[in-house]
Design an enzyme around this catalytic site. Structure first.
Site, PDB file in Angstrom:
ATOM      1  N   SER A 161       0.891  -1.317   0.020  1.00 21.86           N
ATOM      2  CA  SER A 161       0.015   0.056  -0.127  1.00 21.86           C
ATOM      3  C   SER A 161       0.880   1.297   0.134  1.00 21.86           C
ATOM      4  O   SER A 161       1.550   1.565  -0.788  1.00 21.86           O
ATOM      5  CB  SER A 161      -0.858   0.121   1.097  1.00 21.86           C
ATOM      6  N   ASP A 257     -10.316  -3.943  -4.808  1.00 24.31           N
ATOM      7  CA  ASP A 257      -9.652  -3.042  -4.146  1.00 24.31           C
ATOM      8  C   ASP A 257      -9.553  -1.710  -4.815  1.00 24.31           C
ATOM      9  O   ASP A 257      -9.679  -1.668  -6.190  1.00 24.31           O
ATOM     10  CB  ASP A 257      -7.980  -3.451  -3.982  1.00 24.31           C
ATOM     11  N   HIS A 287      -8.099  -5.042  -0.288  1.00 26.31           N
ATOM     12  CA  HIS A 287      -6.792  -4.525   0.259  1.00 26.31           C
ATOM     13  C   HIS A 287      -6.378  -4.789   1.590  1.00 26.31           C
ATOM     14  O   HIS A 287      -7.069  -5.080   2.379  1.00 26.31           O
ATOM     15  CB  HIS A 287      -7.118  -2.844   0.421  1.00 26.31           C
TER      16      HIS A 287
END
Length: 315
Positions: A161, A257, A287
């Protein structure tokens, strides 16, 4: 409720609703940090972190930003391959502790020494503080290869991320500065452009776990409060002037996501620049799944794919 996620993910989403866990964007920065730390601690109780040979907390020292790092050793090898790892959390929360299990598992699965980086975060330290720390940490690892007993020719950057964003940016900076070499980059559902706007923001922007479209805005307001900086390539690696001559990349994306599309697009962008790219998308995943070890089978598979990729690059 979502009907296209994997049953193991659905169970996590259902449990989150059952426990009444608030949405990140509905609470304060400190409350969000506390929540994420508590959730990680609870997960460690259910899935104890795997053992590694040695764990050491230290810092990069003078000349390299005094960045706190945690070193995980899995081998007594004198010149072990090394991963410089950046945790996720929107450049606002997350820590060495929240990603301790994932760091240990990745180190064990790859057989690498892993250096987890505790970079500064917003809103106290907005962009580009995290970028500076991320680069300094990788530079320190490369420059102290003998003392760290690692092989600088087998140095990879990796992150999930926001950490994937930092890994991608550090790879670009290392290429431009030519101060040290990065041999591979592993980008796990990376943030490529905080400004969003891709189709997956509408499709998966609500009800698919911790990261929603509004959560990304919440992060951006804290990490990139100055709108004029949001297009800076060090925040948005998509905007780099060139993506040529970058190290081979593995990009992992999750089907459900909001960041899926930008991960796909970055893979295509690197390929267009003749960078060697492997892109793997995980169906039914959301995610954050990379850290759901012990709960989601694909979490372990993502670590194994990362290990195989690094082995192939270094071989």
């Amino acid at each position: 409720m979502p009907d296209d996620v994997h049953p193991q993910i659905q169970a996590i989403i259902d449990r989150t609703v059952e426990l009444g866990i608030p949405k990140v964007q509905s609470i304060s920065t400190q409350a969000a940090r506390t929540l994420v730390e508590k959730m990680a601690a609870a997960r460690r109780e259910d899935y104890p972190p795997p053992d590694v040979l040695k764990v050491e907390n230290t810092s990069t020292g003078p000349g390299y930003g005094h960045v706190p790092v945690r070193i995980y050793r899995t081998t007594a090898e004198e010149r072990a391959p090394v991963i410089v790892f950046y945790h996720g959390g929107g450049h606002v929360f997350g820590s060495l502790e929240t990603h301790d299990t994932a760091a240990r598992f990745l180190a064990r699965t790859t057989g690498c020494t892993l250096v987890s980086v505790d970079y500064r975060m917003g809103p106290e330290h907005p962009f580009p503080a995290a970028v500076e720390d991320a680069y300094d940490a990788a530079h320190w690892v490369a420059d102290h290869a003998d003392a760290l007993r690692i092989d600088p020719a087998r140095l990879a950057v990796c992150g999930d991320s926001a950490g994937g964003n930092l890994a991608a940016v550090v790879a670009l900076m290392a290429r431009d500065n030519a101060a040290f070499a990065i041999s591979a980059q592993v980008l796990i559902y990376p943030v490529i452009d905080y400004r969003g706007g891709t189709p997956t923001y509408a499709r998966y922007g609500k009800g698919y776990g911790i990261l929603e479209a509004d959560t990304v805005s919440w992060f951006m307001e804290r990490y990139l409060p100055d709108p004029e900086l949001r297009g800076d390539w060090r925040a948005t690696p998509h905007n780099a002037a060139s993506h040529a001559d970058l190290p081979p990349a593995l990009i992992l994306t999750a089907e459900c996501d909001v960041l899926r599309e930008e991960g796909r697009d970055y893979a295509a962008q690197l390929k267009a620049a003749d960078v060697s790219v492997e892109h793997v998308e995980f169906r039914g995943m959301i995610h954050g799944f990379f850290g759901y070890l012990g709960l989601v089978d694909d979490a372990e598979r993502a670590h194994e794919i990362s290990a195989r990729f690094l082995e192939s690059v270094w071989r």
